[in-house]
Design an enzyme around this catalytic site. Structure first.
Site, PDB file in Angstrom:
ATOM      1  N   HIS A  80      47.703  49.304  31.394  1.00 25.30           N
ATOM      2  CA  HIS A  80      47.565  49.374  29.934  1.00 25.30           C
ATOM      3  C   HIS A  80      46.711  50.522  29.401  1.00 25.30           C
ATOM      4  O   HIS A  80      46.703  50.762  28.205  1.00 25.30           O
ATOM      5  CB  HIS A  80      46.998  48.071  29.364  1.00 25.30           C
ATOM      6  N   ASP A 247      48.364  47.034  38.860  1.00 27.04           N
ATOM      7  CA  ASP A 247      47.616  46.279  39.854  1.00 27.04           C
ATOM      8  C   ASP A 247      48.076  44.834  39.967  1.00 27.04           C
ATOM      9  O   ASP A 247      48.006  44.246  41.055  1.00 27.04           O
ATOM     10  CB  ASP A 247      46.112  46.363  39.598  1.00 27.04           C
TER      11      ASP A 247
END
Length: 520
Positions: A80, A247
């Protein structure tokens, strides 16, 4: 026998991992980077620091495995974040590309107004979810883009590309501006069901499609290591660079969570519940005609490769899980080890003597979407000790993770067992507490390497070492212990019930506290 390299650009450090063709880790190294918090609720980093950390970590793992040749590189990283780059940074010149401003991170909370603007421009939350499968959250990348457009128009006017963190490392390694479907899902600009940028969303937001990189499946090769990057890192020029993923998705691969029925509960700085899905479910599946819950995200998973599309995942993210425990340790017991903290927390009674901890230290994203949420201990008395406070933190974080798991189940995703990752997997006490609160068996595996290992396995698929992502996980990942849930004792049950009501009781006060913080 070629080695596989995974690079994970985390929030606090960058990790490099080498594994062999059986997925066995050969060497690991980490290099730290700093976080800037220029204003309350803001969180930024200099992307060039990520590259410096990556170079350091890669050189050290290569030195630990002399003579081993790296067959491919896979990438993972914090999701993000927004890296704004000018046209001059995309020309392929030697040197780490200079960003136009510091990267705004996943846990930055400045974009509340932009989230409201996104819903308005999309035609409402339900229309937004139909286009990109998710509601607008402050952590996503699109609100950051609109914030820069509004508050830093000079920067926005110069921006030729916006990348997420791991893809800045890719640009440094291979000169390619590219991303994968998993990380792209977290930008709020991807048609998640079609696994392609949403032209309709870009049009409604008034954004040029050229601002976004090309999208790949996670196990596809996106480029090759340049001569300059080879000189910097010690890698061989021409080594394939594989797309990798965020991740969450790479961590799921590193834990073998790539099929229905098994979920991942990973506690790093944040806490993530991740469940595989065979279709692009959204929060609309649970909401009927009412308001859509915003604390659940639907993204593309990392099981796809060249010529083969992957599937999807459902995730929810607490912003301060392991981060809450780190803060409590640093505040209450500076210098203590994780093991010391866990031992003292375990010695306190179940339910922490009627003490509840709210882990909203950096606002919250899931199960409550509230950038102004504030944390704290509730129920303090003069008889409470440091052990009570620490136990309340561990229990409060786990209560929150259980709430996120309930939200995932609410959209019809089956969860029959949970694999653990991060700090929550390191302590027998915390493993048992999770099993009790999640209500299903929790599992540890033969590796705790998480996203870095997942990135290395994706590199292996891209290089042809493994025929697919699931096959790579079958080779590399095995379960080592299963912990079943126990009936909850009354003190824990009572405290969990109070925890479940406290956010609703207090949320009306959070804005005033946030205003006082900003004024100070």
């Amino acid at each position: 026998m070629p080695l596989l390299l995974g690079i994970d650009t985390g929030t606090s450090s960058t990790k490099a991992l080498l594994c062999d063709e059986a997925g066995r880790p050969v060497a690991t190294a980490s290099s730290p980077h700093t976080i800037s918090r220029p204003r309350p609720g803001w969180s930024e980093q200099d992307p060039r620091e990520w590259w410096g950390a990556a170079v350091d970590a890669v050189r050290r793992v290569l030195a630990s495995a002399p003579g081993g040749e790296v067959g491919a590189v896979g990438l993972s990283g914090q999701m993000h974040g927004s890296v704004f780059l000018g046209r001059e940074a995309l020309g392929g010149a030697s040197g780490a590309p200079e960003p136009l401003r510091p990267a705004i991170l996943w846990n930055d909370q400045r974009t509340g107004e932009e989230c409201e603007e996104i819903e308005r421009l999309a035609g409402g939350r339900r229309a937004l979810v139909r286009m990109v499968a998710n509601a607008a959250l402050t952590g996503f990348t699109l609100p950051k883009i609109l914030w820069v457009r509004r508050h830093e128009p000079g920067v926005f006017a110069r921006a030729a590309m916006v990348l997420v963190p791991k893809d800045y490392i890719r640009l440094c390694l291979s000169g390619d501006a590219a991303t994968d479907v998993g990380d792209a899902s977290g930008m709020l600009l991807l048609d998640v069901a079609r696994r392609a940028w949403s032209g309709e969303m870009l049009r409604r937001m008034g954004l040029d499609p050229a601002l976004l990189p090309r999208v790949y499946e996670s196990a596809e090769v996106t480029g090759r290591v340049t001569r300059w990057a080879a000189e910097q890192t010690g890698l061989r020029e021409g080594t394939p660079v594989v797309a990798g993923s965020g991740d969450s998705q790479a961590g799921a691969v590193g834990a073998g969570v790539v099929a229905p029925g098994v979920a991942l509960a990973a506690m790093g700085t944040s806490g993530v519940i991740y469940a595989h899905s065979d279709r692009a479910r959204t929060s609309a599946d649970a909401a009927g005609e009412g308001e859509l819950p915003a604390g659940l995200y639907t993204k593309c998973d990392a099981t796809g490769g060249a010529g083969r599309a992957g599937e999807w995942c459902i995730t929810g993210c607490m912003l301060a899980a392991g981060g809450s425990l780190d803060w409590a340790r640093d505040t209450l017991w500076p210098g203590a080890t994780f093991e010391q903290v866990m031992a003292e927390a375990q010695a306190a009674p179940e339910g922490a003597g009627g003490l509840v901890f709210l882990p909203y230290l950096t606002g919250e994203r899931s199960p409550h979407t509230d950038p102004l949420a504030r944390g704290g201990w509730i129920g303090l008395t003069s008889r409470h000790t440091r052990g009570h406070l620490l136990r309340a933190v561990v229990e409060g974080v786990t209560f929150g993770m259980a709430q996120v798991l309930d939200l995932v189940r609410s959209v019809g995703v089956p969860v029959e067992r949970i694999r653990l990752g991060g700090g929550g997997a390191r302590s027998p006490f915390w493993r048992q507490l999770q099993a009790d609160l999640y209500g299903v068996p929790v599992v540890t595996t033969n590796t705790e390497e998480g996203p870095a290992l997942g990135a290395a396995l994706l590199a292996g698929v891209g290089a042809g070492v493994f025929p697919g992502v699931r096959e790579a996980c079958e080779v590399a990942i095995r379960e080592t212990a299963v912990i079943g849930p126990r009936p909850m004792e009354d003190p824990l049950r009572v405290v969990q019930g109070v925890y479940g009501r406290l956010y609703g009781d207090l949320r009306g006060r959070f804005a005033a506290l946030a205003g006082a913080d900003a004024a100070g």
